[in-house]
Motif scaffolding. Structure first.
Motif: not given
Length: 356
Positions: A55-57, A236-239, A310-313, A325-327
């Motif tokens: 999830l990066a930042s 942090l990692f996640g679905t 490439g992740t965002s909410f 959007l998780l990429t």
């Protein structure tokens, strides 16, 4: 949502990213949740709803900021508290008067980024955390605290140390015990590089030139990797599903619709309120007046964040809309930045369809 589905398929074809997961929720209901492309282009492993992303930042709002929020709610930390009163090492530095609030809204005066890993890599692993702390203590300010807004990774590395000092636990252990575990959320976690590998379906990230390997199931961010995988700015990692579960709790607590499952309404209102000087919420991003990644239709009363991988909410507090959007856009190279143009277009179409 056929138009949204088509946009995601075209993004794969146009190589905006190799794979992605899009989840859209409105009024407590998931209205769209689909997967696209590959989690790993080399093995041709497809994306699934259970794919775990670096999830990066998103670590900043969904781990470090929530840890600060929990300590504030426990009256162990104050937003106006300065570093000198929390971390003894900062007492005689030019950063002694930086407050927790300034770190959260990126007005600390610190630089945006520093490749500490290049120096840390030369040290034995057991010495690296102390060395990084020393680098942060000696990191020169580029502006007086409170003078300017500059998004800062080192600022959240310092926040990590403040959290751990006050909580007397490592960041990952604190958020697991106090937040994710309490909510029954299992697929939001940090990966300790000293522990056994986790059994999960990970989205591959970069073929890293520094580590000379394809990164999968370990943190992509080099600074976080150098100190063992757990940091305040990344790790942090996640679905998509569990990011959504956490955001739903925050949204319901913000509305006061639940019996304070996690946080009191007043505390969330404080953190979600846009700071007049920075234009950001505390630990969260807010829509900018032009060129925002959430497009033009999210209300000013929205919070969100982007992640380098490439992740965002984005979460519209007025409408109760959540878009996740998780990429793996950095797979196999970080040089692909097509997602910058794609994100606002996607959010505009999503919001138009929800409003229609």
């Amino acid at each position: 949502m056929k138009q949204v589905d088509q946009m995601m398929k075209e993004a794969i074809t146009d190589e905006v990213f190799p794979g992605g997961v899009l989840l859209v929720a409105a009024a407590d209901s998931v209205v769209f949740f689909e997967t696209y492309g590959y989690a790993d282009i080399f093995s041709k492993r497809p994306m699934t709803k259970e794919t775990v992303f670096d999830l990066a930042s998103l670590t900043k709002p969904l781990a470090t900021t929530l840890a600060v929020m929990q300590l504030v709610s426990q009256q162990k930390l104050r937003l106006d508290q300065d570093l000198a009163s929390i971390l003894p090492q900062f007492k005689n530095s030019d950063k002694s008067r930086i407050t927790i609030k300034q770190l959260l809204c990126h007005t600390s005066g610190l630089c945006d980024y520093r490749p500490y890993y290049e120096s840390l890599d030369k040290l034995p692993p057991e010495r690296r955390k102390d060395a990084l702390r020393d680098f942060l203590v000696s990191e020169p300010l580029i502006d007086p605290p409170g003078a300017k807004v500059l998004y800062s990774d080192p600022g959240f590395m310092i926040l990590n140390r403040a959290v751990e000092q006050v909580a007397e636990r490592r960041l990952d252990q604190f958020v697991e015990a106090e937040i994710y575990g309490r909510l029954g959320i299992e697929k939001l976690f940090f990966i300790d590089l000293d522990s056994e590998p986790r059994d999960a379906q990970f989205a591959a990230t970069e073929r890293c030139p520094w580590r000379n390997t394809l990164i999968e199931g370990v943190v992509h961010d080099e600074n976080a990797y150098a100190v063992g995988g757990i940091e305040g700015h990344a790790g942090l990692f996640g679905t998509a599903k569990d990011v959504h579960r956490l955001l739903c709790v925050l949204l319901n607590d913000f509305y006061g619709q639940a019996e304070n499952i996690l946080f009191k309404k007043e505390l969330l209102q404080t953190f979600f309120r846009r700071d007049g000087r920075s234009g950001r919420a505390l630990g969260f991003d807010a829509p900018s007046s032009t060129g925002s990644s959430c497009g033009q239709y999210f209300s000013k009363k929205s919070v969100g964040h982007l992640g380098f991988t490439g992740t965002s909410f984005w979460m519209d507090l007025d409408r109760g809309v959540i878009v996740i959007l998780l990429t793996n856009r950095v797979h196999p190279s970080r040089d692909n930045d097509k997602i910058k143009a794609f994100r606002p277009q996607l959010h505009d179409v999503v919001m138009t369809l929800i409003e229609s």
